[in-house]
Motif scaffolding. Structure first.
Motif, mmCIF file in Angstrom:
data_model
loop_
_atom_site.group_PDB
_atom_site.id
_atom_site.type_symbol
_atom_site.label_atom_id
_atom_site.label_comp_id
_atom_site.label_asym_id
_atom_site.label_seq_id
_atom_site.Cartn_x
_atom_site.Cartn_y
_atom_site.Cartn_z
ATOM 1 N N THR A 120 -2.238 3.473 -1.408
ATOM 2 C CA THR A 120 -1.765 2.123 -1.710
ATOM 3 C C THR A 120 -0.810 1.633 -0.632
ATOM 4 O O THR A 120 -0.884 0.486 -0.182
ATOM 5 N N PHE A 121 0.076 2.512 -0.203
ATOM 6 C CA PHE A 121 1.030 2.153 0.842
ATOM 7 C C PHE A 121 0.311 1.842 2.152
ATOM 8 O O PHE A 121 0.702 0.928 2.892
ATOM 9 N N ALA A 122 -0.746 2.578 2.452
ATOM 10 C CA ALA A 122 -1.518 2.328 3.666
ATOM 11 C C ALA A 122 -2.126 0.928 3.633
ATOM 12 O O ALA A 122 -2.197 0.249 4.673
ATOM 13 N N GLN A 123 -2.556 0.487 2.467
ATOM 14 C CA GLN A 123 -3.094 -0.873 2.349
ATOM 15 C C GLN A 123 -2.021 -1.904 2.671
ATOM 16 O O GLN A 123 -2.268 -2.887 3.387
ATOM 17 N N TRP A 124 -0.829 -1.683 2.155
ATOM 18 C CA TRP A 124 0.294 -2.586 2.456
ATOM 19 C C TRP A 124 0.621 -2.555 3.941
ATOM 20 O O TRP A 124 0.892 -3.592 4.558
#
Length: 300
Positions: free
Chosen positions: A206-210
């Motif tokens: 999820t953080f990678a998407q952000w």
């Protein structure tokens, strides 16, 4: 004091949250927003939430969508959407008078909320705050470091490196040594908890998407610094002087630009400052909450 985990149903998602209920609620509620990566409400705020509740605050610490025990949202994880999520979360909790605090990613969400809905929060605390730098790194090679990270993100190499790092106990211990510099705070239990979160949770993905949304080739998409003079909310910045991710000079500038800003510099502390030096951070937060929420609410 009672600690419980609850679900909060919002228009766009259902999120899991920790809630500390004091024996006698005598102070404003506090909303705590955790950081990115393999972080969660429990990892960042366990000691802080208990201490604030002991002082009479009802405390909420949600897992952001896709982090901790919260399912991933159907919408793309952008900074603007996370800021909107904070406002919807506050409405869903039915908070009218409240304080808000955030670490790193959560700090950026906090600043975004203060700008998006001025005058709602009684006070704010920013720890290792995101959104106050134009690029990922300062200094002579800052542009090269930023561009290299952009390339690693776009090629998928950073995600692969992160997955490998998250499965390696020795690498995790070394990495935590930069985030939490005090050996007595960097316990085997903390290492195990972060390894578990990285292995079973979806926070890293999820953080990678952000990150894909935020890290442009030559700059970060979000820079709140020029807008800080418009924030009237009393805001405390708490920052470790050994934070390798966010230079202390950027935080000093932010504190000077905020009309009601103040700064507590935590000696020998890294980015995860409240885990590193809770003996300094928690009293600073409690003092700020007591001083600012007893005063009349600031006008937007």
């Amino acid at each position: 004091m009672e600690l419980r985990r609850t679900s909060i149903t919002l228009p766009h998602a259902t999120v899991s949250a920790l809630e500390w209920r004091p024996e006698s609620e005598s102070a404003v509620p506090v909303l705590l927003l955790h950081g990115g990566g393999a972080d969660s409400a429990a990892l960042s705020w366990g000691a802080v939430g208990a201490a604030l509740a002991a002082a009479g605050h009802r405390v909420f610490a949600p897992d952001h969508p896709g982090f901790g025990r919260s399912a991933r949202a159907e919408w793309p994880l952008t900074q603007e959407r996370l800021v909107r999520h904070v406002g919807e979360l506050i409405d869903g909790l039915g908070l009218h008078e409240y304080a808000i605090a955030g670490l790193s990613l959560g700090g950026g969400m906090t600043v975004g909320h203060l700008l998006d809905q001025p005058g709602r929060a009684r006070c704010a605390v920013l720890l290792g705050c995101y959104g106050l730098m134009p690029r990922l790194a300062d200094g002579p090679i800052g542009r090269i470091t930023h561009f290299s990270t952009f390339v690693l993100l776009r090629t998928g190499l950073l995600a692969a490196m992160t997955r490998s790092y998250a499965r390696n106990r020795s690498a995790m211990e070394r990495g935590l040594g930069d985030l939490v510099r005090a050996p007595q705070s960097r316990t085997p239990e903390l290492v195990e908890a972060v390894l578990t979160e990285a292995a079973v949770g979806t926070g890293l993905e999820t953080f990678a998407q952000w990150q894909h949304d935020q890290v442009l080739w030559n700059r970060l998409r979000t820079l709140y610094t020029p807008h800080l003079p418009s924030i009237m909310t009393p805001t405390l910045l708490v920052h470790g002087d050994r934070d390798s991710g966010v230079p202390l000079a950027r935080i000093r500038t932010a504190a000077e630009l905020l009309p009601a800003g103040s700064l507590v510099t935590v000696p020998d502390a890294g980015h995860w400052v409240q885990r590193d030096r809770p003996d300094i951070v928690i009293p600073a937060m409690l003092d700020h909450l007591e001083r600012t929420t007893d005063a009349p609410a600031p006008r937007p």
